[in-house]
Write a protein that holds these residues in place. Sequence first.
Motif, PDB file in Angstrom:
ATOM      1  N   VAL A  70     101.759  24.944 -31.400  1.00 42.25           N
ATOM      2  CA  VAL A  70     103.155  25.397 -31.362  1.00 42.25           C
ATOM      3  C   VAL A  70     103.785  25.098 -30.008  1.00 42.25           C
ATOM      4  N   THR A  71     103.078  25.391 -28.925  1.00 43.62           N
ATOM      5  CA  THR A  71     103.639  25.176 -27.586  1.00 43.62           C
ATOM      6  C   THR A  71     103.850  23.697 -27.285  1.00 43.62           C
ATOM      7  N   ASN A  72     103.004  22.824 -27.813  1.00 42.76           N
ATOM      8  CA  ASN A  72     103.144  21.394 -27.533  1.00 42.76           C
ATOM      9  C   ASN A  72     104.157  20.720 -28.440  1.00 42.76           C
ATOM     10  N   LEU A  73     104.378  21.237 -29.632  1.00 42.12           N
ATOM     11  CA  LEU A  73     105.316  20.614 -30.564  1.00 42.12           C
ATOM     12  C   LEU A  73     106.762  21.012 -30.305  1.00 42.12           C
ATOM     13  N   GLN A  74     106.987  21.998 -29.446  1.00 41.21           N
ATOM     14  CA  GLN A  74     108.348  22.481 -29.220  1.00 41.21           C
ATOM     15  C   GLN A  74     109.217  21.509 -28.448  1.00 41.21           C
ATOM     16  N   GLY A  75     108.632  20.523 -27.793  1.00 42.45           N
ATOM     17  CA  GLY A  75     109.421  19.589 -27.000  1.00 42.45           C
ATOM     18  C   GLY A  75     109.926  18.386 -27.759  1.00 42.45           C
ATOM     19  N   ILE A  76     109.746  18.340 -29.057  1.00 45.56           N
ATOM     20  CA  ILE A  76     110.195  17.191 -29.847  1.00 45.56           C
ATOM     21  C   ILE A  76     111.723  17.189 -29.925  1.00 45.56           C
ATOM     22  N   PRO A  77     112.380  16.018 -29.789  1.00 43.91           N
ATOM     23  CA  PRO A  77     113.851  15.980 -29.862  1.00 43.91           C
ATOM     24  C   PRO A  77     114.378  16.344 -31.238  1.00 43.91           C
ATOM     25  N   LYS A  78     115.604  16.851 -31.261  1.00 44.28           N
ATOM     26  CA  LYS A  78     116.330  17.215 -32.477  1.00 44.28           C
ATOM     27  C   LYS A  78     115.575  18.255 -33.308  1.00 44.28           C
TER      28      LYS A  78
END
Length: 433
Positions: A70-78
Amino acid sequence: MVHKLIEWSLKNRWIVLMLATGLFVWGIFAVKKNPIDAIPDLSENQVIVFTEWMGRSPQLIEDQITYPLVTNLQGIPKIKYVRGSSMFGMSFIYVIFEDDVDVYWARERVLERLSTVTGTLPTGVAPQLGPDGTGVGHVLWYTLDAPNIDLGEQRAIQDWYVKFALQNVPGVSEIASFGGFQKQYQIAIDPNKLLYYKLSVPEVIAAVRANNNESGGRKFEMSDIGYIIKTSGYLKSLEEIEKIPIKNQKGTPIKVSDVAAVQMTGETRLGIFDQDGEGERVGGIVVMRYGENADEVIDGVKAKMKEVSKGLPAGVKFDIVYDRGELIKESVDSITTTIIEEMIVVSLVVIVFLFHWRSAVSIIIQIPITIAASFILLNAFDISSNIMSLTGIALAIGVIVDNGIVMSENAYKHLSEKYELWQNEQQKKLNEI
């Protein structure tokens, strides 16, 4: 602007009629190409990340898998937000994107991010993406009616024959199997025997893994013929597993059968699928790919089922337990009948109240042209023919007729005034004569 448009239309009637005819024909083709479904797809634009780590508690899954992902996937654009869910042996991550984002672009971004996160997860844990379907993608459920075959054999037929065949149907994203037993070899270790022989569980696991392998050799030529040398060591029976040596103690090999019981059984299950209270069944769920025509996908799956049935064992047949195709047909037929009835009633009302056939025809002819043209817009905005969209078209028929009546009455009023002025001028001329 409107005045000039009306004036140009009156002067070029044949061009207007040709444009209207072309628009109607284009609309007819749009009707045939428009995807059909029973309900609109209102699900969020999401990508599901599924991770399996069997035997671990929900808290351990949360700490070592769900939270890092969860913490690593939060930086994906849009991206809008990320949801995580942990349960026994499994983790689900729901990555929600903006509505205007292409779903396959979103899946690529998630895969890119997962490639950098995998190294931080426990050894042997590999996250994978869920099917490229939506929350309403379950279009067909079926079971195998096989009264004389045990559940393990039924699940094998489903997983190794039926599933692969149905996945080739255009528009199908996944065939999710359920029910039955997934066959596997199980080694039940006796802890007392391990203690007696001074062995550990990792030693037993390492011995089984080392003896269930295949290695390559080399290629050599003899008499102008090439030969490939290899060693095949895959386990094929319970007896081979029982005879695997774990350790040598004072010249005596300790085998798996000395410390454990080997058996062929099914994988541990968390539930069963019972149909109509008549016993457990094995089957599958057809998941439709994002943006596909549900009606065409269901017809394609049913046609493929007839082909697959020829290769099933004697007495085995498909039993469809949920078919959205029937709901689609009933829903669309009901709305279509309502639209036709409304068009007939509105046409009769217009004819009776106007009592002028040319004005009535000019209004009535707008109804089919406008309905056909509305499907052009449905295709342009990727909206399927469903209960909501067709009901909206049915409700809009009244607005179409109101507009035509207002314009006809307005034109009739102005023509009457002009005609009255012309009659007065002619009467004055006669009086002067």
